[in-house]
Structure formats: C-alpha cells, structure tokens
Design a protein around this motif. Structure first.
Motif, PDB file in Angstrom:
ATOM      1  N   LYS A   1       0.833  -1.196   0.000  1.00  0.00           N
ATOM      2  CA  LYS A   1       0.000   0.000   0.000  1.00  0.00           C
ATOM      3  C   LYS A   1       0.876   1.257   0.000  1.00  0.00           C
ATOM      4  N   GLN A   2       1.929   1.206   0.802  1.00  0.00           N
ATOM      5  CA  GLN A   2       2.780   2.394   0.909  1.00  0.00           C
ATOM      6  C   GLN A   2       3.770   2.495  -0.243  1.00  0.00           C
TER       7      GLN A   2
ATOM      8  N   TRP B   1       3.627   1.055  -3.402  1.00  0.00           N
ATOM      9  CA  TRP B   1       3.236   0.682  -4.768  1.00  0.00           C
ATOM     10  C   TRP B   1       3.760   1.664  -5.800  1.00  0.00           C
ATOM     11  N   LEU B   2       3.820   2.940  -5.424  1.00  0.00           N
ATOM     12  CA  LEU B   2       4.265   3.944  -6.383  1.00  0.00           C
ATOM     13  C   LEU B   2       5.725   3.702  -6.779  1.00  0.00           C
ATOM     14  N   VAL B   3       6.527   3.374  -5.767  1.00  0.00           N
ATOM     15  CA  VAL B   3       7.950   3.117  -6.035  1.00  0.00           C
ATOM     16  C   VAL B   3       8.089   1.916  -6.962  1.00  0.00           C
TER      17      VAL B   3
ATOM     18  N   LEU C   1       6.866   2.872 -10.493  1.00  0.00           N
ATOM     19  CA  LEU C   1       7.840   3.755 -11.146  1.00  0.00           C
ATOM     20  C   LEU C   1       9.093   2.987 -11.544  1.00  0.00           C
ATOM     21  N   ALA C   2       9.588   2.132 -10.642  1.00  0.00           N
ATOM     22  CA  ALA C   2      10.795   1.373 -10.937  1.00  0.00           C
ATOM     23  C   ALA C   2      10.585   0.517 -12.181  1.00  0.00           C
TER      24      ALA C   2
ATOM     25  N   PHE D   1      10.420   2.948 -15.293  1.00  0.00           N
ATOM     26  CA  PHE D   1      11.729   3.503 -15.616  1.00  0.00           C
ATOM     27  C   PHE D   1      12.663   2.411 -16.134  1.00  0.00           C
TER      28      PHE D   1
ATOM     29  N   LEU E   1      14.542   2.514 -19.684  1.00  0.00           N
ATOM     30  CA  LEU E   1      16.008   2.444 -19.810  1.00  0.00           C
ATOM     31  C   LEU E   1      16.419   1.288 -20.700  1.00  0.00           C
TER      32      LEU E   1
END
Lengths: 215, 200
Positions: free
Chosen positions: B6-7, B9-11, B14-15, B18, B22
């Motif tokens: 929940k905390q 998920w954004l990371v 995004l990972a 990205f 790349l």
C-alpha cells in the motif's frame, strides 16, 4: 487546489538571478568546480543538467499527490537516476568525445543537490506548469553560473573561448602567456571564490541602493 | 505485507516503468555506442602503423585470448600483414591509462603509441596524449626495456636507443606509460613471433 507558492513567472525569474543556483544557493558545486575548464564542456554539462532537472521536475510534479512523505526522496532519486542514465547514453552515442572529456561527471549528476532540492522545494508541492518554469529558470541560472566560471578559466588558461583562439596569442609564441594553473583545481577554487565574492558584493550594493531609496 | 505494498506501490510501479524505458534506450543506442568505441580505436590504426588499412585490420581472437589483451593484426590494402596493434592498460597517476601500441611485423620496433583512455592531471600528466611527447616512442627498439630519464637534450631525444624523456612535473605519468608499454611488449613479443612463424 490553491496555489500557495510563488507563481510560475516568479519561480522562473528567481532561478536566474535572485536565487541563482551557483552564486546564491551554492548548489551543484561539483560540476561548477570540475568541468568549467572549457566553455564546451561547461555548456554540455549545463544542457545535461537542464534535461535532467526539467524532466525530473515535471514527473515529480505529476505524481506529487501520490507521494508518501517518507518515501519521497526515494522517488526523487529514482526519477533523477533514470534521466541521468538516459542523458549519459545519449552523450555516449552522439557526442562520444565530449562524454569522454566529462568522464564521471555526467553520472554524478544523480547526486547534484540542485535537482533534488528543486524536486523537494517546488515540484513536489506545485503544479506542473510552475514546476516546469522553475526547472527552466534554475537551469538558465545554472548555465549562467557555469558559463561565467568557464569564460574566466578558459580565457586565462588557454586564451580561447569555446575552443576559438582569441587575439593575443597565436601559435606557439603565445605559449608563455598561458596560465596553466587556471585549468587545474586551484584555478577553479580561485575563480569561484573571486566571482562569488563579486556576486555577493554586487548583491549587497543593490540592496543598499534599494533601502536608501525607500528611506 | 499488504501495508508495505500500500505504501510502496508507487515506487514499485515507477521502478518498473523507468526500468523498461532504460532498457528501450539501451537497446536503441547500444550499437551506436559500440561503434563509437570501435571508431576511436580504428581511427588510430593507420597513424600507428603506416600503410595499415583500418577497415581490414581485425582483432586476432586466439592471440587476444592467449595474452589477455586485445591484439589486432595490421593489414594493408593488399591484404598483407604490416604490423601489430596491442591494446594495453595499467594504472597511471590518477586512474587507469589505456594505450594502443603499434609494433612492426617482426615486433622488433615500436611504430608508435596512442593514449585512448586517461584521467591524468590536466596540463601536466595529460600531456601523455600530446603527440609531441609520445612521438618519442616511435621507432624505439623492443630488444631492451625502455627507460625514463629526466631532462634529456633535444639531440639525445633524436637517438632512438630506448630512452624516454619524462614530462616535467609528471614523472609518474611518464613512468606509467613506459611501464605499460614495456609490460605489454615483453608479454606479447614471443607470441607474435610464434604466430609469424606459423604463417610462413
């Protein structure tokens, strides 16, 4: 959502002179000292920083409402590192000689405090357009800072500007007028110290004039 | 577990995004980057070995494997062997120095050297890249190891007897280049001669 912070125009103008990254915030000193030996290297660095700063600011601003406070720095770093890698690859592919000259300083943009500071101060709090103009303003300010350092150092160390040899020395006869020290690290520190002193002095003169006018 | 997702998920999202981006950039540019690196070497080859054709000069894979350094055969436009190019590296004053060393066909003479990678002190150690300094290696014999001297006279520099004049203020860089050349030549010479005999 009310826009509490400065307007886009204020952000842009602030970045160029009043809050100049090099002379006012003293951020991003690593490239300022390391790659200002020549104008070409300095401007390539300025362009790379501008690319990373603008992209990172826009992305962070777009996702600002989703950020968890304790994970925000992680997200900033992740975003910055991605664009730095892209800039590094592009330089290696299209400006190979320049990327060799800049060496490790392009990958080191990841730890340039200027960019993380702008994400923290502006992009994570304000709208995309404001973040964009903030990034452009700061980039222009950073480029001006690098250009001023590089101009002094390249003129004194090799008598040229952007690699073009200027009037007073041509060929080997001018060799004795070159001040090689200016191309080395001490030259970078001297130049930064003197220019920084000048910038603060001019700033205080302007303030004094303003207060006397008001009084 | 759910709390972390929940905390974070954004990371994670995004990972993943990205990382994909790349990978795409890398796929698109990797050939161009490799070509650039090869170009940097190829443009040096005709300068190191007069008469060699950069397009025909190729990496000699068995020798490269055997010696642990890149060995190229300098081939002229008629397809004949005219020399060898070694790619050697060693530590300099600040960081690794990488050199290309041109040898003649029988490995008795150094034809020239070129610095392709260095981070020496600008204006001092970086003079190892100046042709006015590294031209000294041209035509030096490989029978004995090269030695570095300080303050050689211009007349002395013209005699090619295995002596190299150090750069003023950068003796360590001068020593480093010379010892990289010595090591590479000593190591490669027997193998190159054996290869030459095989060809005959």
């Amino acid at each position: 959502m009310a826009n509490d912070g400065p307007t886009p125009l204020e952000r842009f103008v602030n970045g160029v002179i009043p809050e100049n990254p090099v002379y006012r915030q003293l951020l991003g000193m690593c490239p300022v000292l390391a790659v200002t030996g020549s104008m070409k290297a300095a401007m390539t660095m300025a362009a790379a920083v501008a690319f990373v700063l603008i992209c990172a600011n826009v992305i962070v601003s777009l996702i600002r409402n989703l950020l968890q406070p304790h994970l925000r720095i992680l997200v900033f770093t992740l975003t910055i590192a991605t664009f730095v890698t892209i800039a590094d690859r592009l330089l290696k592919a299209y400006m190979y000689d320049m990327s060799k000259e800049l060496g490790p300083y392009i990958p080191l943009i990841i730890v340039n405090c200027l960019i993380i500071a702008r994400c923290e101060v502006c992009a994570s709090k304000q709208r995309v357009f404001t973040a964009l103009s903030d990034a452009v303003g700061q980039s222009v300010g950073f480029a001006l800072g690098l250009a001023s350092m590089a101009t002094v150092r390249e003129l004194l160390s090799s008598g040229s500007w952007f690699g073009v040899e200027l009037f007073w020395k041509t060929g080997t006869a001018g060799e004795q007028y070159r001040w090689g020290l200016m191309a080395l690290a001490p030259g970078a520190f001297f130049t930064l110290g003197i220019l920084l002193g000048a910038a603060v002095w001019i700033g205080s003169m302007c303030n004094k004039n303003k207060t006397t006018l008001e009084a | 577990m759910l709390k972390y997702i929940k905390q974070g998920w954004l990371v994670i999202v995004l990972a993943a995004c990205f990382g994909t981006a790349l990978a795409g950039i890398h796929m698109a540019l990797k050939d161009k980057i490799a070509a650039n690196q090869l170009d940097a070497i190829n443009t040096q080859i005709p300068l190191l070995i007069p008469g060699a054709d950069a397009a025909k000069t190729q990496l000699d894979e068995p020798l490269t494997k055997q010696l642990g350094m890149e060995v190229r055969k300098g081939i002229n436009s008629e397809g004949k062997l005219v020399g060898w190019v070694l790619r050697a590296s060693g530590s300099g004053y600040a960081d690794k120095i990488e050199l290309l060393i041109g040898l003649d066909k029988t490995a008795t003479k150094i034809m020239g050297i070129a610095v392709i990678e260095q981070q020496e002190t600008p204006c001092l150690g970086s003079k190892i890249t100046d042709s006015s300094w590294n031209d000294q290696y041209d035509d030096q014999p490989t029978a004995t190891e090269l030695v570095v001297l300080k303050g050689m006279s211009p007349e002395q520099k013209l005699i090619k007897d295995g002596k190299i004049n150090a750069i003023t203020g950068a003796t360590i860089s001068s020593d480093a280049v010379t010892s990289i050349v010595n090591d590479a030549v000593t190591k490669a010479k027997p193998a190159l001669l054996a290869e030459l005999k095989k060809d005959k």
